[in-house]
Scaffold this active site. Structure first.
Site, PDB file in Angstrom:
ATOM      1  N   LYS A   1      45.532  50.620  25.875  1.00  0.00           N
ATOM      2  CA  LYS A   1      44.989  50.600  27.238  1.00  0.00           C
ATOM      3  C   LYS A   1      43.558  51.107  27.197  1.00  0.00           C
ATOM      4  O   LYS A   1      43.190  51.873  26.297  1.00  0.00           O
ATOM      5  CB  LYS A   1      45.823  51.513  28.154  1.00  0.00           C
ATOM      6  CG  LYS A   1      45.764  51.144  29.623  1.00  0.00           C
ATOM      7  CD  LYS A   1      46.738  50.029  29.976  1.00  0.00           C
ATOM      8  CE  LYS A   1      46.681  49.652  31.421  1.00  0.00           C
ATOM      9  NZ  LYS A   1      47.698  48.641  31.752  1.00  0.00           N
TER      10      LYS A   1
HETATM   11  P1  NAD Z   1      44.387  45.464  41.815  1.00  0.00           P
HETATM   12  O1  NAD Z   1      43.188  46.290  41.615  1.00  0.00           O
HETATM   13  O2  NAD Z   1      44.264  43.976  41.816  1.00  0.00           O
HETATM   14  O3  NAD Z   1      45.128  45.878  43.186  1.00  0.00           O
HETATM   15  C1  NAD Z   1      45.492  47.182  43.496  1.00  0.00           C
HETATM   16  C2  NAD Z   1      45.866  47.195  44.968  1.00  0.00           C
HETATM   17  O4  NAD Z   1      46.421  48.462  45.306  1.00  0.00           O
HETATM   18  C3  NAD Z   1      44.671  46.980  45.899  1.00  0.00           C
HETATM   19  O5  NAD Z   1      45.082  46.203  46.996  1.00  0.00           O
HETATM   20  C4  NAD Z   1      44.347  48.402  46.347  1.00  0.00           C
HETATM   21  O6  NAD Z   1      43.645  48.442  47.584  1.00  0.00           O
HETATM   22  C5  NAD Z   1      45.744  48.955  46.472  1.00  0.00           C
HETATM   23  N1  NAD Z   1      45.868  50.409  46.483  1.00  0.00           N
HETATM   24  C6  NAD Z   1      45.287  51.330  45.682  1.00  0.00           C
HETATM   25  N2  NAD Z   1      45.689  52.567  46.022  1.00  0.00           N
HETATM   26  C7  NAD Z   1      46.548  52.408  47.069  1.00  0.00           C
HETATM   27  C8  NAD Z   1      47.322  53.308  47.856  1.00  0.00           C
HETATM   28  N3  NAD Z   1      47.271  54.627  47.640  1.00  0.00           N
HETATM   29  N4  NAD Z   1      48.116  52.794  48.823  1.00  0.00           N
HETATM   30  C9  NAD Z   1      48.183  51.468  49.042  1.00  0.00           C
HETATM   31  N5  NAD Z   1      47.475  50.567  48.323  1.00  0.00           N
HETATM   32  C10 NAD Z   1      46.680  51.042  47.353  1.00  0.00           C
HETATM   33  O7  NAD Z   1      45.429  45.943  40.692  1.00  0.00           O
HETATM   34  P2  NAD Z   1      46.668  45.141  40.121  1.00  0.00           P
HETATM   35  O8  NAD Z   1      46.231  44.413  38.907  1.00  0.00           O
HETATM   36  O9  NAD Z   1      47.366  44.424  41.224  1.00  0.00           O
HETATM   37  O10 NAD Z   1      47.568  46.348  39.594  1.00  0.00           O
HETATM   38  C11 NAD Z   1      48.435  47.068  40.461  1.00  0.00           C
HETATM   39  C12 NAD Z   1      49.409  47.875  39.628  1.00  0.00           C
HETATM   40  O11 NAD Z   1      50.136  46.977  38.793  1.00  0.00           O
HETATM   41  C13 NAD Z   1      48.785  48.898  38.686  1.00  0.00           C
HETATM   42  O12 NAD Z   1      49.635  50.017  38.570  1.00  0.00           O
HETATM   43  C14 NAD Z   1      48.720  48.157  37.364  1.00  0.00           C
HETATM   44  O13 NAD Z   1      48.701  49.042  36.255  1.00  0.00           O
HETATM   45  C15 NAD Z   1      50.028  47.377  37.441  1.00  0.00           C
HETATM   46  N6  NAD Z   1      50.060  46.198  36.573  1.00  0.00           N
HETATM   47  C16 NAD Z   1      49.143  45.201  36.690  1.00  0.00           C
HETATM   48  C17 NAD Z   1      49.249  44.097  35.869  1.00  0.00           C
HETATM   49  C18 NAD Z   1      48.315  42.921  35.984  1.00  0.00           C
HETATM   50  O14 NAD Z   1      48.564  41.906  35.309  1.00  0.00           O
HETATM   51  N7  NAD Z   1      47.305  42.960  36.811  1.00  0.00           N
HETATM   52  C19 NAD Z   1      50.275  44.013  34.899  1.00  0.00           C
HETATM   53  C20 NAD Z   1      51.203  45.059  34.825  1.00  0.00           C
HETATM   54  C21 NAD Z   1      51.092  46.140  35.675  1.00  0.00           C
END
Ligand code: NAD
Length: 435
Positions: A123
């Site tokens: 990561k």
């Molecule tokens: P992103 O940046 O696209 O979206 C994150 C979202 O969460 C945004 O809408 C943001 O405004 C919102 N957010 C942040 N803090 C918040 C809070 N306290 N309350 C409500 N909303 C909040 O990120 P993503 O890629 O969608 O990732 C989201 C989660 O999924 C993370 O934990 C990431 O590690 C995990 N994840 C992502 C992927 C991927 O392929 N993108 C894969 C596995 C896991």
């Protein structure tokens, strides 16, 4: 009880869990699995695979569009490469820490093992706030990260991907920066996944994590004998994972009664029109100012009535402070580490069915693997092929974890961790140990 050793064995179980860091949660989950596996594997092996192989802190000093040279901290962690090159996204956030990145790298090790791809866990983190950066400054920082972290990134060493705060545009810039530094028009092999399709990305990668979450949820409903049609869901976080999961769940018959991003949380018993939510976000960049549903405090949204709660924002959202108040019967962990171990215990006692992050959000890394193989073999896959392989793999692995959980009389998280850690230990032993 597994005692572990050294700095990565701190027992944190007695601490107030709303203050538990992501690393403490990740270690607590690992220690529980290690405890179960002590009879099957030597303690030394469990001790070693619980530690990160390499943790690097890097200082970036790009010149931004305001003419000033600005310092940004960045981190790269390679947790374990027993199964293959380390795989894991780049998080850009003002609050990301080296310990968070270590926890996320560790979870990637288990996730890759569980979903059955030949990768280890890694990561990266960049301490910056993407919401306040212009596109050109963000590109400058991402290129600076690539230059400074280049020695860590290679198809056979560590292959980054998007995570919170980064997306396919950034992956395209990383590919370009690496090709440029090597003096090639393109790179051979996959240095990064989650790229734009035009640059060797795979169709469907952007949607893969959210779609995988929806597949896990619908399979859970089926396995638990519940009807999907008319069931209700709340999705916390409306970014890459949350927005796609909400749309896919709505297409499977769910009524999406609540959504939030970091700016706004809305709820409607009658259901929210996901297409209208997506249109608002695409026009305004966030849910701020949305007129659908009624506005509720962020913390309250998690506790409102629904069948399925999908935390898809960030870690540590479900803690001892709110675990008793959560009404959902199923929690699908789209985010990494959204539930602290103490909250997990409370929810388990209450009979809440949790689809753990290392299973629930593994669709992204599975499709990253398809992208990696497509690029290393100079092949091309269609979106239909990608989607059908993703759905099949998510279902298979969900059922394997569910079977293990019933056979062993443990939670889904314990079963998933048991299977994952066992796979990594087996690979570690099969490789042998260097003197
Ligand atoms: P992103 O940046 O696209 O979206 C994150 C979202 O969460 C945004 O809408 C943001 O405004 C919102 N957010 C942040 N803090 C918040 C809070 N306290 N309350 C409500 N909303 C909040 O990120 P993503 O890629 O969608 O990732 C989201 C989660 O999924 C993370 O934990 C990431 O590690 C995990 N994840 C992502 C992927 C991927 O392929 N993108 C894969 C596995 C896991």
């Amino acid at each position: 009880m597994w005692a572990g050793r050294g700095i990565f064995s701190a027992q944190t179980m007695g601490e107030p869990m709303n203050q538990t860091s992501m690393l403490e949660s990740a270690l607590a989950n690992f220690h529980r699995a290690a405890d179960r596996l002590q009879k099957e594997f030597p303690l030394d092996v469990l001790d070693i695979i619980g530690r990160p192989r390499e943790r690097s802190e890097i200082m970036l000093a790009p010149r931004l569009s305001n003419g000033r040279v600005c310092a940004f901290q960045a981190f790269v962690v390679h947790h374990c490469s027993a199964l293959g090159p380390c795989k894991g996204g780049i998080r850009m956030s003002p609050s990301v820490t080296l310990d968070d990145v270590t926890a996320l790298a560790m979870e990637m090790t288990w996730k890759c093992a569980l979903i059955g791809v030949p990768f280890g866990g890694g990561k990266s983190g960049i301490v910056a706030d993407p919401a306040t950066l212009s596109a050109i400054d963000k590109q400058t920082i991402v290129r600076s990260f690539t230059r400074n972290a280049h020695r860590h990134i290679h198809p056979l060493v560590y292959v980054p991907a998007p995570d919170m705060g980064t997306g396919e545009t950034d992956m395209g810039h990383i590919k370009d920066a690496i090709s440029f530094s090597l003096g090639y028009a393109a790179t051979q092999g996959s240095y990064v996944t989650g790229k734009p399709v035009i640059l060797g990305g795979i169709p469907g990668r952007r949607e893969a994590t959210g779609l995988g979450v929806a597949v896990a949820v619908t399979q859970a409903m089926k396995s638990l004998g519940r009807k999907t049609a008319g069931a209700t869901a709340i999705v916390q976080g409306f970014g890459n994972v949350g927005s796609v999961a909400a749309r896919a769940l709505a297409e499977s018959g769910f009524r999406i009664v609540g959504v939030s991003d970091q700016y706004q949380a809305v709820y409607s018993e009658a259901g929210l029109e996901v297409r209208a939510l997506l249109a608002h976000v695409s026009q305004h960049g966030s849910l701020q100012g949305i007129s659908l549903g009624r506005q509720v405090p962020h913390a309250t949204l998690l506790e409102m009535a629904c069948d399925v709660l999908v935390p898809a924002a960030t870690g540590g959202q479900i803690t001892v402070a709110n675990a008793d108040a959560i009404q959902a019967q199923i929690i699908a962990e789209g985010a990494n580490g959204p539930t602290t171990p103490a909250a997990d215990d409370i929810l388990q006692k209450r009979g809440v069915f949790i689809i753990p992050d290392i299973l629930c959000n593994a669709g992204g890394v599975f499709v990253s693997y398809l992208e990696y193989t497509q690029e290393t073999q100079a092949a091309q896959m269609t979106e239909g092929e990608v989607r059908s392989r993703l759905e099949q793999r998510m279902r298979e692995r969900f059922l394997a974890v569910h079977d293990a959980s019933r056979e062993r009389g443990v939670t889904m998280r314990e079963a998933a961790m048991y299977l994952a850690v066992k796979t990594v230990c087996t690979a570690f032993i099969a490789r042998g140990t260097l003197p």
